[in-house]
Scaffold this motif. Sequence first.
Motif, PDB file in Angstrom:
ATOM      1  N   ILE A 158       0.639  -1.297  -0.034  1.00  0.00           N
ATOM      2  CA  ILE A 158      -0.055  -0.052   0.032  1.00  0.00           C
ATOM      3  C   ILE A 158       1.022   1.129  -0.059  1.00  0.00           C
ATOM      4  N   ILE A 159       0.721   1.927  -1.028  1.00  0.00           N
ATOM      5  CA  ILE A 159       1.536   3.158  -1.297  1.00  0.00           C
ATOM      6  C   ILE A 159       0.764   4.507  -0.892  1.00  0.00           C
ATOM      7  N   GLY A 160       1.001   5.014   0.257  1.00  0.00           N
ATOM      8  CA  GLY A 160       0.315   6.036   0.918  1.00  0.00           C
ATOM      9  C   GLY A 160      -0.498   5.499   1.906  1.00  0.00           C
ATOM     10  N   ALA A 161      -0.351   6.009   3.170  1.00  0.00           N
ATOM     11  CA  ALA A 161      -0.727   5.589   4.248  1.00  0.00           C
ATOM     12  C   ALA A 161      -1.697   6.741   5.062  1.00  0.00           C
ATOM     13  N   GLY A 162      -2.491   7.603   4.257  1.00  0.00           N
ATOM     14  CA  GLY A 162      -3.283   8.670   4.684  1.00  0.00           C
ATOM     15  C   GLY A 162      -4.635   8.105   4.817  1.00  0.00           C
ATOM     16  N   ASN A 163      -5.722   8.607   4.543  1.00  0.00           N
ATOM     17  CA  ASN A 163      -6.979   8.368   4.862  1.00  0.00           C
ATOM     18  C   ASN A 163      -7.429   7.082   4.330  1.00  0.00           C
ATOM     19  N   VAL A 164      -7.089   6.928   2.818  1.00  0.00           N
ATOM     20  CA  VAL A 164      -7.619   5.881   2.165  1.00  0.00           C
ATOM     21  C   VAL A 164      -6.625   4.688   2.405  1.00  0.00           C
ATOM     22  N   GLY A 165      -5.238   4.891   2.306  1.00  0.00           N
ATOM     23  CA  GLY A 165      -4.438   3.744   2.535  1.00  0.00           C
ATOM     24  C   GLY A 165      -4.515   3.246   3.976  1.00  0.00           C
ATOM     25  N   ALA A 166      -4.582   4.030   4.937  1.00  0.00           N
ATOM     26  CA  ALA A 166      -4.725   3.286   6.538  1.00  0.00           C
ATOM     27  C   ALA A 166      -6.135   2.528   6.292  1.00  0.00           C
ATOM     28  N   ASN A 168       4.942   5.584   2.762  1.00  0.00           N
ATOM     29  CA  ASN A 168       4.333   6.916   2.443  1.00  0.00           C
ATOM     30  C   ASN A 168       5.499   7.709   2.112  1.00  0.00           C
ATOM     31  N   SER A 169       5.455   9.044   2.001  1.00  0.00           N
ATOM     32  CA  SER A 169       6.481   9.890   1.375  1.00  0.00           C
ATOM     33  C   SER A 169       7.784  10.295   2.526  1.00  0.00           C
ATOM     34  N   ARG A 170       7.280  10.130   3.646  1.00  0.00           N
ATOM     35  CA  ARG A 170       8.094  10.399   4.786  1.00  0.00           C
ATOM     36  C   ARG A 170       9.172   9.400   5.358  1.00  0.00           C
ATOM     37  N   ASP A 180      -5.534   1.796  -8.397  1.00  0.00           N
ATOM     38  CA  ASP A 180      -5.668   3.198  -8.168  1.00  0.00           C
ATOM     39  C   ASP A 180      -6.808   3.549  -7.374  1.00  0.00           C
ATOM     40  N   THR A 181      -6.522   4.272  -6.360  1.00  0.00           N
ATOM     41  CA  THR A 181      -7.867   4.803  -5.556  1.00  0.00           C
ATOM     42  C   THR A 181      -8.020   6.339  -5.898  1.00  0.00           C
ATOM     43  N   GLY A 182      -7.075   6.817  -6.936  1.00  0.00           N
ATOM     44  CA  GLY A 182      -6.963   8.330  -6.914  1.00  0.00           C
ATOM     45  C   GLY A 182      -8.235   9.112  -7.498  1.00  0.00           C
ATOM     46  N   ASN A 183      -8.472  10.156  -7.114  1.00  0.00           N
ATOM     47  CA  ASN A 183      -9.406  11.242  -7.752  1.00  0.00           C
ATOM     48  C   ASN A 183      -8.693  12.528  -7.838  1.00  0.00           C
ATOM     49  N   TYR A 184      -8.852  13.251  -8.707  1.00  0.00           N
ATOM     50  CA  TYR A 184      -8.290  14.378  -9.268  1.00  0.00           C
ATOM     51  C   TYR A 184      -9.094  15.870  -8.454  1.00  0.00           C
ATOM     52  N   TYR A 185      -8.587  16.171  -7.480  1.00  0.00           N
ATOM     53  CA  TYR A 185      -8.868  17.550  -6.785  1.00  0.00           C
ATOM     54  C   TYR A 185      -7.587  18.465  -6.706  1.00  0.00           C
ATOM     55  N   PRO A 186      -7.538  19.206  -7.811  1.00  0.00           N
ATOM     56  CA  PRO A 186      -6.414  20.008  -7.949  1.00  0.00           C
ATOM     57  C   PRO A 186      -6.353  21.167  -6.807  1.00  0.00           C
ATOM     58  N   ALA A 191     -10.402   1.242  -8.417  1.00  0.00           N
ATOM     59  CA  ALA A 191     -11.192   0.947  -7.475  1.00  0.00           C
ATOM     60  C   ALA A 191     -11.000   1.568  -6.209  1.00  0.00           C
ATOM     61  N   PHE A 192     -12.039   1.517  -5.349  1.00  0.00           N
ATOM     62  CA  PHE A 192     -11.945   2.184  -3.959  1.00  0.00           C
ATOM     63  C   PHE A 192     -11.847   3.813  -4.132  1.00  0.00           C
ATOM     64  N   ASN A 193     -12.175   4.159  -5.400  1.00  0.00           N
ATOM     65  CA  ASN A 193     -12.012   5.839  -5.475  1.00  0.00           C
ATOM     66  C   ASN A 193     -13.418   6.414  -4.897  1.00  0.00           C
ATOM     67  N   ASN A 194     -14.429   5.429  -5.317  1.00  0.00           N
ATOM     68  CA  ASN A 194     -15.840   6.224  -5.282  1.00  0.00           C
ATOM     69  C   ASN A 194     -16.474   6.047  -3.849  1.00  0.00           C
ATOM     70  N   LEU A 195     -15.740   5.757  -2.541  1.00  0.00           N
ATOM     71  CA  LEU A 195     -16.364   5.711  -1.595  1.00  0.00           C
ATOM     72  C   LEU A 195     -15.426   6.490  -0.533  1.00  0.00           C
ATOM     73  N   SER A 196     -16.054   7.013   0.557  1.00  0.00           N
ATOM     74  CA  SER A 196     -15.204   7.637   1.551  1.00  0.00           C
ATOM     75  C   SER A 196     -14.201   6.699   2.425  1.00  0.00           C
ATOM     76  N   ALA A 197     -13.193   7.262   2.674  1.00  0.00           N
ATOM     77  CA  ALA A 197     -12.250   6.191   3.300  1.00  0.00           C
ATOM     78  C   ALA A 197     -12.788   5.662   4.558  1.00  0.00           C
ATOM     79  N   ALA A 198     -13.651   6.433   5.419  1.00  0.00           N
ATOM     80  CA  ALA A 198     -14.267   5.782   6.597  1.00  0.00           C
ATOM     81  C   ALA A 198     -15.018   4.612   6.319  1.00  0.00           C
TER      82      ALA A 198
HETATM   83  N1  LIG Z   1     -10.183  10.683   1.409  1.00  0.00           N
HETATM   84  C1  LIG Z   1     -10.974  10.199   0.965  1.00  0.00           C
HETATM   85  O1  LIG Z   1     -12.104   9.814   1.623  1.00  0.00           O
HETATM   86  C2  LIG Z   1     -10.642   9.208  -0.269  1.00  0.00           C
HETATM   87  C3  LIG Z   1     -11.723   8.406  -0.643  1.00  0.00           C
HETATM   88  C4  LIG Z   1     -11.315   7.801  -2.111  1.00  0.00           C
HETATM   89  C5  LIG Z   1     -10.233   8.154  -2.728  1.00  0.00           C
HETATM   90  N2  LIG Z   1      -9.558   9.066  -2.357  1.00  0.00           N
HETATM   91  C6  LIG Z   1      -8.521   9.421  -3.163  1.00  0.00           C
HETATM   92  O2  LIG Z   1      -7.155   8.621  -2.755  1.00  0.00           O
HETATM   93  C7  LIG Z   1      -6.067   9.266  -2.938  1.00  0.00           C
HETATM   94  C8  LIG Z   1      -5.330   9.276  -1.621  1.00  0.00           C
HETATM   95  O3  LIG Z   1      -6.317  10.282  -0.694  1.00  0.00           O
HETATM   96  P1  LIG Z   1      -6.032  10.537   0.842  1.00  0.00           P
HETATM   97  O4  LIG Z   1      -7.180  11.116   1.378  1.00  0.00           O
HETATM   98  O5  LIG Z   1      -5.866   9.067   1.515  1.00  0.00           O
HETATM   99  O6  LIG Z   1      -4.903  11.226   1.093  1.00  0.00           O
HETATM  100  P2  LIG Z   1      -3.953  11.853   2.325  1.00  0.00           P
HETATM  101  O7  LIG Z   1      -4.754  11.436   3.464  1.00  0.00           O
HETATM  102  O8  LIG Z   1      -3.418  13.049   1.944  1.00  0.00           O
HETATM  103  O9  LIG Z   1      -2.727  10.677   2.167  1.00  0.00           O
HETATM  104  C9  LIG Z   1      -1.956  10.684   1.343  1.00  0.00           C
HETATM  105  C10 LIG Z   1      -0.699   9.485   1.662  1.00  0.00           C
HETATM  106  O10 LIG Z   1       0.088   9.370   0.354  1.00  0.00           O
HETATM  107  C11 LIG Z   1       1.390   9.718   0.867  1.00  0.00           C
HETATM  108  N3  LIG Z   1       2.185   9.946  -0.347  1.00  0.00           N
HETATM  109  C12 LIG Z   1       1.995  11.263  -0.840  1.00  0.00           C
HETATM  110  N4  LIG Z   1       2.959  11.483  -1.804  1.00  0.00           N
HETATM  111  C13 LIG Z   1       3.856  10.481  -1.900  1.00  0.00           C
HETATM  112  C14 LIG Z   1       4.635   9.963  -2.719  1.00  0.00           C
HETATM  113  N5  LIG Z   1       5.056  10.654  -3.883  1.00  0.00           N
HETATM  114  N6  LIG Z   1       5.173   8.582  -2.405  1.00  0.00           N
HETATM  115  C15 LIG Z   1       4.450   7.898  -1.366  1.00  0.00           C
HETATM  116  N7  LIG Z   1       3.942   8.126  -0.668  1.00  0.00           N
HETATM  117  C16 LIG Z   1       3.249   9.553  -0.975  1.00  0.00           C
HETATM  118  C17 LIG Z   1       1.338  10.549   2.012  1.00  0.00           C
HETATM  119  O11 LIG Z   1       2.565  10.359   2.724  1.00  0.00           O
HETATM  120  P3  LIG Z   1       3.096  11.329   3.819  1.00  0.00           P
HETATM  121  O12 LIG Z   1       1.866  11.614   4.966  1.00  0.00           O
HETATM  122  O13 LIG Z   1       4.310  10.902   4.410  1.00  0.00           O
HETATM  123  O14 LIG Z   1       3.379  12.627   3.212  1.00  0.00           O
HETATM  124  C18 LIG Z   1       0.280  10.071   2.777  1.00  0.00           C
HETATM  125  O15 LIG Z   1       0.543   8.984   3.443  1.00  0.00           O
HETATM  126  C19 LIG Z   1      -6.589  10.843  -3.608  1.00  0.00           C
HETATM  127  O16 LIG Z   1      -6.333  10.741  -4.777  1.00  0.00           O
HETATM  128  C20 LIG Z   1      -7.881  10.830  -3.112  1.00  0.00           C
HETATM  129  O17 LIG Z   1      -8.713  11.586  -3.975  1.00  0.00           O
HETATM  130  C21 LIG Z   1      -9.546   9.759  -1.223  1.00  0.00           C
END
Ligand SMILES: NC(=O)c1ccc[n+]([C@@H]2O[C@H](COP(=O)([O-])OP(=O)(O)OC[C@H]3O[C@@H](n4cnc5c(N)ncnc54)[C@H](OP(=O)(O)O)[C@@H]3O)[C@@H](O)[C@H]2O)c1
Length: 223
Positions: free
Chosen positions: A11-19, A36-38, A93-99, A132-139
Amino acid sequence: MTPTPVRTLGIIGAGNVGAQIARRAVEVGLDVVLANSRGPESLEELIAELAPSAGAATVTDAARAGDVVVVAIPISGYRDLPAEAFAGKTVIDTGNYYPEYSGPVDELEQPGAPTTSELLQRHLPDASVVKAFNNLSAADVTTDGSPAGSPGRRSLVVAGDDADAKAVVADLVDRFGFDVVDAGALDEGWRYERDQPAYGVPRDRADMTAALAAAERRTERAR
Ligand SMILES: NC(=O)c1ccc[n+]([C@@H]2O[C@H](COP(=O)([O-])OP(=O)(O)OC[C@H]3O[C@@H](n4cnc5c(N)ncnc54)[C@H](OP(=O)(O)O)[C@@H]3O)[C@@H](O)[C@H]2O)c1
């Protein structure tokens, strides 16, 4: 051919969705390797929560470790992903584009822009990207799943160009507790992106299928 069962998610990214995907994966019996990035040391708390089924690694090592690799980072960071480490992998890919959140991505601002998943697929040419997993809230990932056959079971959508990879992800979605609706090839992924009827709203399979059919492609990016 029956696909090899998925045991480990990278799992690359451990924020809202990754966690949240990590939590649900562990609940359904998978191991996870998060990045994650850190760097791995910043993930200590989450790894402790998910012990003993979780580990932290660099992005390269987490990608290599996964039978399937989830990319859950802001799309603006996609160029940082080391393509070699994803070669041969099924990638979600869970990604959505929110510029307004991630900053603009030039390729997504052009007329006829690709979806985030098509962009990721171009960057990872030797991987098979499934949206997949892009169109529901992380919670909702840990709260809205239910056993197969449950009345009104919530559905999630998959799209991808590689049928085998899509089948692997569909099986995973089902294990997570959701019905699966196949939107088709990756270039159909816009149908469940932001501001479309299939985005964000809990829907069962029939309702989601209708919502995908009702999608209208915009020529301008939503803001
Ligand atoms: N939030 C939601 O409810 C939700 C639901 C479905 C889909 N999505 C989509 O899923 C994606 C992630 O959303 P999120 O809300 O989980 O974001 P988020 O909470 O901001 O978490 C982003 C994660 O990605 C890591 N990251 C950023 N740049 C990176 C890189 N270059 N290499 C490795 N790790 C990197 C961050 O690491 P650090 O913290 O170390 O910087 C952090 O762990 C977005 O495209 C979003 O639109 C979000």
